[in-house]
Scaffold this active site. Structure first.
Site, PDB file in Angstrom:
ATOM      1  N   CYS A   1      32.894  37.491  64.327  1.00 61.63           N
ATOM      2  CA  CYS A   1      32.872  39.101  64.573  1.00 61.63           C
ATOM      3  C   CYS A   1      34.318  39.468  65.079  1.00 61.63           C
ATOM      4  O   CYS A   1      35.113  38.459  65.589  1.00 61.63           O
ATOM      5  CB  CYS A   1      31.937  39.011  65.627  1.00 61.63           C
ATOM      6  SG  CYS A   1      30.218  38.776  65.290  1.00 61.63           S
TER       7      CYS A   1
ATOM      8  N   ARG B   1      38.429  37.404  58.858  1.00 64.93           N
ATOM      9  CA  ARG B   1      37.446  36.623  59.704  1.00 64.93           C
ATOM     10  C   ARG B   1      36.152  36.508  59.331  1.00 64.93           C
ATOM     11  O   ARG B   1      35.417  35.511  59.697  1.00 64.93           O
ATOM     12  CB  ARG B   1      37.333  37.052  61.342  1.00 64.93           C
ATOM     13  CG  ARG B   1      38.905  37.174  61.862  1.00 64.93           C
ATOM     14  CD  ARG B   1      38.976  37.680  63.199  1.00 64.93           C
ATOM     15  NE  ARG B   1      38.360  36.729  64.356  1.00 64.93           N
ATOM     16  CZ  ARG B   1      38.888  35.818  64.781  1.00 64.93           C
ATOM     17  NH1 ARG B   1      40.173  35.809  64.573  1.00 64.93           N
ATOM     18  NH2 ARG B   1      38.229  34.960  65.919  1.00 64.93           N
TER      19      ARG B   1
ATOM     20  N   ASN C   1      31.334  40.268  70.979  1.00 69.52           N
ATOM     21  CA  ASN C   1      31.532  39.005  70.127  1.00 69.52           C
ATOM     22  C   ASN C   1      31.014  37.857  70.942  1.00 69.52           C
ATOM     23  O   ASN C   1      30.948  37.859  72.277  1.00 69.52           O
ATOM     24  CB  ASN C   1      33.143  38.577  69.880  1.00 69.52           C
ATOM     25  CG  ASN C   1      33.640  39.513  69.025  1.00 69.52           C
ATOM     26  OD1 ASN C   1      32.853  40.153  68.292  1.00 69.52           O
ATOM     27  ND2 ASN C   1      34.803  39.157  68.707  1.00 69.52           N
TER      28      ASN C   1
ATOM     29  N   GLU D   1      39.430  17.074  50.642  1.00 73.44           N
ATOM     30  CA  GLU D   1      39.854  18.418  50.802  1.00 73.44           C
ATOM     31  C   GLU D   1      40.098  19.200  49.718  1.00 73.44           C
ATOM     32  O   GLU D   1      39.804  20.317  49.726  1.00 73.44           O
ATOM     33  CB  GLU D   1      41.289  18.399  51.777  1.00 73.44           C
ATOM     34  CG  GLU D   1      42.022  19.734  51.913  1.00 73.44           C
ATOM     35  CD  GLU D   1      41.178  20.487  52.758  1.00 73.44           C
ATOM     36  OE1 GLU D   1      40.292  20.103  53.290  1.00 73.44           O
ATOM     37  OE2 GLU D   1      41.575  21.819  52.689  1.00 73.44           O
TER      38      GLU D   1
ATOM     39  N   GLU E   1      34.775  26.171  48.160  1.00 70.32           N
ATOM     40  CA  GLU E   1      34.677  27.292  48.774  1.00 70.32           C
ATOM     41  C   GLU E   1      35.480  28.713  48.207  1.00 70.32           C
ATOM     42  O   GLU E   1      35.246  29.877  48.222  1.00 70.32           O
ATOM     43  CB  GLU E   1      35.504  27.273  50.094  1.00 70.32           C
ATOM     44  CG  GLU E   1      36.614  27.038  50.397  1.00 70.32           C
ATOM     45  CD  GLU E   1      37.129  26.813  51.878  1.00 70.32           C
ATOM     46  OE1 GLU E   1      36.712  27.293  52.842  1.00 70.32           O
ATOM     47  OE2 GLU E   1      38.386  26.229  51.906  1.00 70.32           O
TER      48      GLU E   1
HETATM   49  C1  AGP Z   1      38.533  25.755  55.512  1.00 66.84           C
HETATM   50  O1  AGP Z   1      39.273  25.817  54.135  1.00 66.84           O
HETATM   51  C2  AGP Z   1      37.576  26.137  55.850  1.00 66.84           C
HETATM   52  N1  AGP Z   1      37.319  27.628  55.720  1.00 66.84           N
HETATM   53  C3  AGP Z   1      37.074  25.601  57.176  1.00 66.84           C
HETATM   54  O2  AGP Z   1      36.468  24.501  56.811  1.00 66.84           O
HETATM   55  C4  AGP Z   1      37.629  25.419  58.515  1.00 66.84           C
HETATM   56  O3  AGP Z   1      38.755  24.200  58.085  1.00 66.84           O
HETATM   57  C5  AGP Z   1      36.929  24.874  59.587  1.00 66.84           C
HETATM   58  O4  AGP Z   1      36.005  26.027  59.692  1.00 66.84           O
HETATM   59  C6  AGP Z   1      37.658  24.373  60.723  1.00 66.84           C
HETATM   60  O5  AGP Z   1      38.310  25.795  61.262  1.00 66.84           O
HETATM   61  P1  AGP Z   1      39.359  25.539  62.536  1.00 66.84           P
HETATM   62  O6  AGP Z   1      40.516  24.553  61.821  1.00 66.84           O
HETATM   63  O7  AGP Z   1      39.744  26.867  62.761  1.00 66.84           O
HETATM   64  O8  AGP Z   1      38.319  24.795  63.712  1.00 66.84           O
END
Ligand code: AGP
Length: 594
Positions: free
Chosen positions: A2, A26, A98, A466, A473
């Site tokens: 949010c 976001r 939020n 990775e 995704e």
């Molecule tokens: C990465 O491509 C993803 N969107 C996701 O896995 C992300 O890395 C994960 O949600 C962690 O986010 P952060 O690094 O902001 O904690």
């Protein structure tokens, strides 16, 4: 997830919409705004994209201020009714929120018994109703808000309008909230990026604070009284909406080399290295690294680097597992929490548990004003610059680079070997983005494929994880990762002529073993894409479908060179399939709820 905005100034609806669009990255599934104009608060809400919301807005005369929200559904389906803003029954209070109100069911129950009714499935509506409830016995608006905050439990960033007041109230606990004031205009936002093009400095609202702002006022209060704050300089790095790239994802991939330069500059300065070198870290016997998704993959690689450089036990954990595992940590443990956003709920919870158990915590973050950065004992920035695309790219490469530097600095501290930047400088000098035409060729093939495997040993396995996540995704392809040595223990049964197997082979000590695994998969019909940094005999690779060769670095920073081609391939596969790689379906950039 949010997003919140608030604005005091002319053209309120247009500014709110523009800022909500800046928060789109976001992730959200409905949006809404509330604007005070023509003596009343006008609320507009819509399911889906912000352009749907825009269609609902009617022109308003003399708009003065308002609040807006992008909602990523947690409590209740993503529809217009559950979208924020939420309104009290007497229409006097209008709020956006939020976070998560953990005791909302209790409150709902209590208020229902007292005759109040509810129209949505959200936790947020209970806050609007609570404000109304408390205003039955208290006059002062700040007091009403304070009492409401005392009643609710959980995380919240709130922007609040009241029919009788010409400004915006706000409150915060555990969810980010920031305010910038420029002359008579004020902007409130859950993400500093909203201030881009508006202000050069901002104020951070801290947990437990409430406040009020209008054209002439900006006041912060906590339980001890008024709080005087120093403004913080905005650092937008290379964030620029009007960029020359079609998507943020590819823009950000191509910012990787510059990010490495920023890292070298930052960690070459003694005062920045001393933030780690001068910390009291006596008695540290083990290291735990915690993160989610890409950050976890960086941690996996980091655990190998730390074990090699420091010779002590180091294990990487997924934060959502770590927090419920009763982790074996104490004051002899350094817990490194990796997070691009610094707002990921599971990682923050893992931090809290680590602190409770007496560990020393170190946050490896990109967003330097984030909750994680603020609460950890040591905050180590990765200097990647703003990352907007949901798929993390330059942040991952920067996390790996900074983990390598961190391991070097801890080695200097624990073992006495002076750290130098030579390996990182070599990475920078050798860095290139590879043969883009080759990557596009692979993306052309992958777009028609819905199943693939990525395999490797040691550090290559981390890269495979990775790379596979990036493909999943952005392109929605079922890409699975295995240790190459596990082939014969099960997943060989899944291989046929339609299967693509990407074999990562940049680990010298296991090269021949990994090549054997590639042959085994090939013999069952798989199309092998070999990824290596070595000059291999042509006879070794002639049977493979495709070979990608990158430069050989000779140290663990090889992992940075290894991931970039896969980020580019994932990007073009997504674009070929007609998807928006910046906003994968169902995903959000910062996962701020469990
Ligand atoms: C990465 O491509 C993803 N969107 C996701 O896995 C992300 O890395 C994960 O949600 C962690 O986010 P952060 O690094 O902001 O904690």
């Amino acid at each position: 997830m949010c997003g919140i905005v608030g604005y005091v100034g002319k053209d309120t609806e247009r500014v709110l919409i523009e800022k909500l669009k800046q928060l789109e990255y976001r992730g959200y599934d409905s949006a809404g705004i509330a604007v005070k104009a023509e003596q009343k608060i006008n609320v507009f809400k819509a399911k889906g994209e912000i352009k749907n919301l825009e269609k609902t807005i009617v022109p308003l005369k003399d708009a003065q201020f308002g609040i807006g929200h992008t909602r990523w559904a947690t409590h209740g389906k993503p529809d217009e009714i559950n979208a924020h803003p939420h309104v009290s029954s007497d229409d006097k209070w209008v709020i956006v929120h939020n976070g998560i109100i953990e005791n909302y069911l209790e409150i709902k129950d209590e208020l229902t018994k007292k005759g109040m009714s509810f129209y949505s499935e959200t936790d947020t509506e209970t806050v609007a109703k609570l404000l109304e409830f408390h205003s039955r016995k208290v006059e002062d608006k700040m007091e009403i808000i304070s009492e409401t905050c005392d009643t609710i439990k959980g995380s919240y960033a709130l922007a609040i309008l009241n029919k009788e007041t010409n400004g915006i109230y706000f409150a915060k606990n555990k969810s980010p909230l920031f305010i910038a004031k420029k002359g008579e205009n004020v902007m409130i936002a859950s993400d500093v990026i909203c201030f881009y093009g508006f202000a050069d400095e901002y104020y951070s609202v801290e947990d437990g604070e409430i406040g009020y702002t209008d054209a002439n006022t900006l006041v912060f209060k906590n339980k001890f009284g008024e709080v005087v704050k120093n403004p913080i300089k905005c650092d937008f790095g290379n964030y620029n909406n009007a960029n020359t790239y079609k998507h943020f994802m590819i823009k950000e991939i191509y910012e990787t080399k510059n990010a490495i330069k920023n890292i070298i500059e930052y960690y070459s300065q003694e005062e920045n290295r001393n933030k780690i070198l001068l910390r009291k870290l006596d008695g540290i016997k083990r290291i735990k690294i915690v993160g989610c998704g890409t950050a976890y993959h960086a941690g996996l690689m980091g655990s190998k680097i730390f074990e090699e450089k420091l010779g002590i036990e180091c294990t990487a954990y997924v934060a959502s597992e770590f927090r419920y595992q009763d982790p074996k940590i104490g004051d002899d443990t350094l817990v490194i929490l990796i997070s691009q956003s610094g707002e990921t709920a599971d990682t923050l919870a893992a931090h809290e548990i680590s602190k409770q158990k007496g560990a020393v915590t170190l946050a490896l973050v990109n967003v330097e004003y984030s909750a994680l950065a603020k609460s950890a004992d040591i905050s180590v920035p990765i200097k990647a610059g703003v990352e907007v695309a949901v798929a993390s790219t330059k942040a991952y490469s920067s996390q790996l680079t900074v983990l390598y530097i961190l391991a070097g600095l801890l080695r200097e501290k624990f073992i006495g070997d002076k750290f130098n930047m030579a390996d990182v400088e070599k990475l920078y000098n050798e860095f290139d983005y590879g043969n883009i035409n080759n990557f596009k060729l692979l993306a052309d093939v992958f777009q028609y494929n819905d199943k693939m495997f990525m395999i490797g040993r040691g550090a290559d396995y981390c890269t495979a994880q990775e790379a596979s996540l990036k493909i999943k995704e952005t392109s929605y392809i079922n890409s699975d990762t295995y240790y190459a040595g596990e082939l014969k223990h099960g997943f060989l049964a899944l291989i046929d002529e339609k299967t693509y197997v990407v074999v990562f082979a940049t680990e010298k000590n296991v090269l021949s073993k990994t090549l054997c695994n590639a042959e085994e998969a090939k013999a069952r019909g798989a199309k092998i894409i070999l990824f290596t940094c070595f000059d291999l005999e042509p006879s070794l690779t002639e049977n493979f479908y495709f070979v990608i060769k990158v430069k050989e670095l000779g140290n663990a920073l090889q992992a940075v060179l290894n991931i970039v081609p896969w980020q580019i391939i994932a990007y073009y596969t997504s674009v070929n399939k007609g998807y928006n790689p910046d906003k994968p379906r169902n995903l959000a950039k910062s996962v701020t709820v469990e």
